[in-house]
Design an enzyme around this catalytic site. Structure first.
Site, mmCIF file in Angstrom:
data_model
loop_
_atom_site.group_PDB
_atom_site.id
_atom_site.type_symbol
_atom_site.label_atom_id
_atom_site.label_comp_id
_atom_site.label_asym_id
_atom_site.label_seq_id
_atom_site.Cartn_x
_atom_site.Cartn_y
_atom_site.Cartn_z
ATOM 1 N N TRP A 48 -12.172 -1.184 -6.725
ATOM 2 C CA TRP A 48 -10.732 -1.030 -7.021
ATOM 3 C C TRP A 48 -10.448 -1.521 -8.442
ATOM 4 O O TRP A 48 -9.589 -0.982 -9.144
ATOM 5 C CB TRP A 48 -9.862 -1.815 -6.040
ATOM 6 C CG TRP A 48 -9.876 -1.406 -4.588
ATOM 7 C CD1 TRP A 48 -9.978 -2.259 -3.507
ATOM 8 C CD2 TRP A 48 -9.723 -0.088 -4.023
ATOM 9 N NE1 TRP A 48 -9.905 -1.545 -2.325
ATOM 10 C CE2 TRP A 48 -9.754 -0.223 -2.608
ATOM 11 C CE3 TRP A 48 -9.582 1.181 -4.571
ATOM 12 C CZ2 TRP A 48 -9.638 0.870 -1.749
ATOM 13 C CZ3 TRP A 48 -9.478 2.272 -3.717
ATOM 14 C CH2 TRP A 48 -9.504 2.118 -2.323
ATOM 15 N N ASP A 84 0.809 -1.227 0.000
ATOM 16 C CA ASP A 84 0.000 0.000 0.000
ATOM 17 C C ASP A 84 0.844 1.279 0.000
ATOM 18 O O ASP A 84 0.321 2.382 0.240
ATOM 19 C CB ASP A 84 -0.993 -0.026 1.164
ATOM 20 C CG ASP A 84 -2.101 -1.034 0.887
ATOM 21 O OD1 ASP A 84 -2.541 -1.122 -0.278
ATOM 22 O OD2 ASP A 84 -2.511 -1.751 1.817
ATOM 23 N N ASP A 138 -6.964 -4.771 -4.797
ATOM 24 C CA ASP A 138 -6.712 -3.405 -4.318
ATOM 25 C C ASP A 138 -5.423 -2.828 -4.905
ATOM 26 O O ASP A 138 -5.266 -1.613 -5.028
ATOM 27 C CB ASP A 138 -6.575 -3.356 -2.784
ATOM 28 C CG ASP A 138 -7.532 -4.278 -2.052
ATOM 29 O OD1 ASP A 138 -7.901 -5.318 -2.623
ATOM 30 O OD2 ASP A 138 -7.880 -3.978 -0.907
HETATM 31 N N1 GLY Z 1 -7.231 -1.905 0.591
HETATM 32 C C1 GLY Z 1 -7.929 -2.364 1.728
HETATM 33 C C2 GLY Z 1 -9.358 -2.049 1.705
HETATM 34 O O1 GLY Z 1 -9.916 -1.629 0.727
HETATM 35 O O2 GLY Z 1 -9.959 -2.254 2.722
#
Ligand code: GLY
Length: 381
Positions: free
Chosen positions: A236, A99, A160
């Site tokens: 996403w 992330d 994601d």
């Molecule tokens: N990327 C983690 C979420 O969307 O919760």
């Protein structure tokens, strides 16, 4: 000719933006240089230091607020957070995950884009190097979570990550070093092939064998079940594949984003705001944050489709309908909450942040309003 593309009147957009900025102002005071936790508790975000995957969203909101209003107090509040991002990546403090894209695209890379802050650019490049180090050239994916030597997590990618890839494409452009783009290109190709099912729903996560490069299996982490379609994952996917078209010029990613959008749009309750998993179309908690991400994805998609494509008008109209629904029924109350969008879900299986505010929901709602108001150079571009 394509159908007339529906749009929000500037007066209406300005009213929605004013309501959102009122909430940003309240948060500047409430956070006082710290950060909101990923999700609220009883509508109020616990405060924390810069150590979560979500800390980029708050500076991202401040940069948006500055761009939307021209008011110096937003820039000052964002600038004050930048040294902490420089420090975090230099010390590699809790950076053992993919992330880095969410964290640095919206903080230091936005600072570089908007203000020419050199130190911020270097922090963004350092974050891109760390993200690149998570790329496995046999599996051709970026490992989402955990230590690279952890056999449980090795070769595991998640949908994601589509929004983490722009950091790599950006670094390739900034430095001329193709390794960044090659990793992002390979990962998104694997995501399109393995995370998207034949019906254009998505797995949340997928394992690839790091010895042979062969696909293993899909599974969920935050969705209802391994074969259901977690709503935020689909969001996403929609936005991420549309952005992949922007960065690679590959038409098939744009078509894929549209196919994911069509699946998503067919699974909505009457007010246009999805349940937390698309296996449900009613009687379950909503995820307003997935809706906010999807609005941005639909607008990116609509603007990338050829002028004569009738889907432009459809996606623009759906985005508008969702934004109006969020503004009407999902804004957190000004009293008793410090969030922007209520009724999101962070992690239903773990019962964390269910029917709460989630900080990325707040960020993407503001980005959606920006995109509805005017032409804008995305931080993800
Ligand atoms: N990327 C983690 C979420 O969307 O919760």
């Amino acid at each position: 000719m394509g159908k007339k593309v529906p749009s929000l009147s500037p007066a209406m957009a300005d009213m929605m933006i004013a309501r959102a900025l009122e909430r940003v102002d309240r948060s500047i005071t409430a956070y006082g240089g710290r950060f909101p936790a990923p999700s609220s508790q009883g509508g109020v975000y616990p405060l924390m230091d810069n150590e979560e995957w979500t800390n980029g969203f708050w500076p991202g909101m401040l940069w948006l607020a500055w761009e939307l209003s021209g008011e110096e107090r937003y820039r000052a509040a964002a600038d004050a957070l930048m040294p902490g991002f420089a420090d975090r990546v230099a010390r590699r403090h809790l950076t053992d995950h993919h992330d880095l894209g969410f964290l640095y695209t919206l903080s230091t890379c936005a600072a570089w884009q908007l203000t020419g802050n050199e130190e911020a650019r270097l922090s963004g490049l350092m974050a891109a190097e760390l993200l690149l180090s998570r790329y496995n050239s046999v599996a051709r994916v970026i490992q989402a979570w955990g230590d690279l030597s952890d056999p449980e997590q090795s070769g595991r990618m998640i949908i994601d990550c589509n929004l983490n890839l722009p950091l790599l494409w950006w670094a390739a452009r900034e430095t001329g070093d193709r390794r960044f783009a090659q990793a992002a290109d390979a990962h998104v190709e694997q995501a399109a092939k393995l995370l998207v099912r034949p019906d254009h729903s998505t797995y949340h996560t997928y394992y690839v064998d790091t010895r042979t490069g062969l696909p293993r299996h899909g599974s969920t982490h935050q969705g209802f079940s391994d074969d259901s379609c977690w709503a935020r994952g689909q969001a996403w996917g929609i936005y991420g594949f549309a952005l992949a078209f922007r960065h690679t010029g590959r038409r098939d990613y744009l078509d894929l984003a549209a196919q994911l959008a069509d699946y998503y749009l067919a699974r909505l309750p009457d007010d246009g705001i999805c349940c937390w998993d698309l296996i449900f179309t009613k009687d379950e908690p909503r995820d307003s944050s997935a809706a906010a991400i999807t609005i941005c994805g639909l607008l990116e998609l609509a603007s990338a489709l050829p002028i004569v494509d009738t889907r432009r008008a459809l996606y623009q109209a759906e985005a508008l309908r969702m934004a109006e629904s969020l503004d009407r029924d999902y804004l957190a109350p000004l009293e008793g909450s410090d969030g922007m969008l209520a009724h999101a879900v962070y992690h239903w299986p773990n019962k964390v942040g269910v029917d709460e505010c989630c900080i990325w929901g707040d960020y993407f709602y503001l980005e959606a309003l920006m995109r509805l108001r005017r032409a804008w150079q995305p931080y993800w571009a």
